[in-house]
Design an enzyme around this catalytic site. Structure first.
Site, short mmCIF file in Angstrom:
data_model
loop_
_atom_site.label_atom_id
_atom_site.label_comp_id
_atom_site.label_asym_id
_atom_site.label_seq_id
_atom_site.Cartn_x
_atom_site.Cartn_y
_atom_site.Cartn_z
N ASP A 69 54.41 6.20 91.31
CA ASP A 69 54.00 5.68 90.01
C ASP A 69 55.10 5.83 88.96
OD1 ASP A 69 51.41 5.00 90.90
OD2 ASP A 69 50.72 7.05 90.62
N ARG A 112 47.64 20.13 84.68
CA ARG A 112 47.90 19.05 83.74
C ARG A 112 48.05 19.53 82.29
NH1 ARG A 112 49.61 17.36 87.78
NH2 ARG A 112 48.81 15.57 88.93
N ASP A 120 43.21 12.50 85.77
CA ASP A 120 44.42 13.01 85.15
C ASP A 120 44.77 12.34 83.84
OD1 ASP A 120 44.91 15.01 86.94
OD2 ASP A 120 46.33 13.88 88.16
N SER A 167 48.24 9.37 98.33
CA SER A 167 48.44 9.85 96.97
C SER A 167 48.35 11.37 97.02
CB SER A 167 47.36 9.28 96.04
OG SER A 167 47.51 9.81 94.75
#
Length: 409
Positions: free
Chosen positions: A18, A98, A127, A179
């Site tokens: 990404d 995060r 996320d 992923s």
């Protein structure tokens, strides 16, 4: 957002699929803006190798690699572990990383005078919420760019097409395009065959598991370990004093080789959908088990039960990106109070995916062998009669009233 005002963007950069294609995409769609890549090192190890060369080659002006490992362990992992917070059997490895990364991201954005912060989270995931709530906490007026909510790319296959067309180097191919998220606490796997809930994860396939082995491949002999805690925080492994971070890293190795901490779940995402994932959390699983065992002898009944109830709320706050909130801080204050007596030693036996209790000791233990024994003790068993009479009085009165009313009919 007025794109013409976006001259400098700070990008949360992992070097994965990404964020790798986001650099050229930003330059194409935001006036050839300067892109400053920021990678938060939370223990992803080899994923950081060659990251600067890759970022610069794909168009970034510079790369910051922030060492957040100690901050991540001490201020996010350990408080969550002490709370006993578990979200649907998931030990929150992505969730509490995060806010830690986002805090560092904002610090660089403010330092660099950035016009916006960009992340590579999809519009389907959790996320995006975790990053953006943390950004709003530290920089409430900072514009946020989320390409997955703007571009026409619809799948990971199309992302690979874009990467190939723009000469962006990738470490994956279409067949191994899971992923993944990796840090010193866990590794997650999503996508490909795992999207079919009827498929069995390929635990025995070489390369699928990265932090350990399948329980089938684990040794036939158990591994014994001891963990020492002070006020709920791990301070020693097998008698050797070390930092919480180093304890986790050592437990990852011990747990990994014994097939510990592998789960396959369908979880309820914040955005409303269910999603299947396989998580590897070898060291964290051991740490949670040891801490829970020590609490069982150190906490009184009411405190333990209330803490167990609040741990669900704590887990939901972490999972839902609400780390920087008054409620999470208040719950952490409660947890810290409960941990004042959680000091002692736990022995565990690791064997083919299992964690077996092998002993627990604490000077603060509320367990009394003299009272609980089936042998002779000073406990007067006649005392229980009066207790039961009082405890059962409401039931007795209700039965008497019911019988009286029934007789009138």
């Amino acid at each position: 957002m007025d794109k013409s005002k976006i001259k400098k963007v700070v990008l949360a950069y992992s070097g994965g699929l990404d964020t790798s294609i986001i650099i050229p995409w930003l330059k194409e769609n935001y006036n050839n803006c300067e892109v400053i890549a920021v990678s938060g090192n939370v223990g992803q190890a080899d994923e950081l190798e060659g990251l600067e060369e890759k970022a610069l080659k794909t168009g970034a002006s510079k790369l910051y690699v922030l060492d957040l490992t100690d901050d991540y362990v001490d201020n996010y992992i350990i408080p969550t572990m002490k709370a006993g917070a578990v979200y649907e059997t998931y030990l929150l490895g992505t969730s509490h990383a995060r806010p830690c990364i986002a805090k560092g991201l904002v610090e660089i954005a403010l330092k660099e005078g950035a016009d916006a912060i960009c992340h590579g989270c999809t519009g389907k995931g959790n996320d995006q919420v975790r990053f953006e709530l943390a950004i709003k906490h530290f920089a409430p007026n900072m514009p946020i760019i989320a390409p997955w909510r703007e571009w026409t790319i619809k799948s990971r296959d199309e992302e690979i097409d874009y990467a190939e067309a723009h000469n962006v180097p990738l470490k994956i191919n279409r067949e191994t395009n899971y992923s993944k998220d990796k840090n010193l606490w866990h590794l997650s796997h999503e996508g490909l065959d795992l999207e079919d809930t009827g498929s069995e994860p390929m635990y025995e396939k070489p390369g699928f598991l990265e932090m350990g082995v399948s329980p089938i491949a684990a040794p036939d002999e158990p591994t014994y370990i001891t963990l020492d805690f002070e006020e709920g925080t791990p301070v020693a492994l097998n008698g050797e004093k070390m930092s919480a971070k180093n304890i986790i890293l050592a437990l990852n190795e011990l747990g990994g080789k014994n097939g510990i901490g592998i789960i396959d779940i369908v979880e309820n995402r914040l955005v409303g959908m269910k999603c299947r994932g396989v998580y590897e959390t070898p060291g964290g699983t051991i740490l949670y088990a040891a801490h829970e065992k020590l609490e069982s002898i150190c906490l009184d009944k009411m405190t333990l039960h209330e803490k167990q109830k609040l741990s669900i709320t704590f887990a939901e706050l972490v999972y839902n990106g609400q780390w920087f909130t008054p409620l999470r801080e208040a719950l952490s204050a409660f947890v810290d109070k409960t941990q004042e007596k959680v000091t002692g030693k736990v022995r565990l036996k690791l064997y083919k995916g299992n964690i077996i209790n092998a002993g627990v000791w604490s000077e603060n233990s509320l367990y009394s062998e003299e009272i609980a024994t089936f042998g002779e003790s000073d406990y007067d068993q006649k005392d229980s009669a009066g207790f039961i009479n009082l405890y059962g009085l409401p039931i007795k009165v209700q039965a008497m009233v019911d019988a009286k009313n029934e007789a009138k009919k």
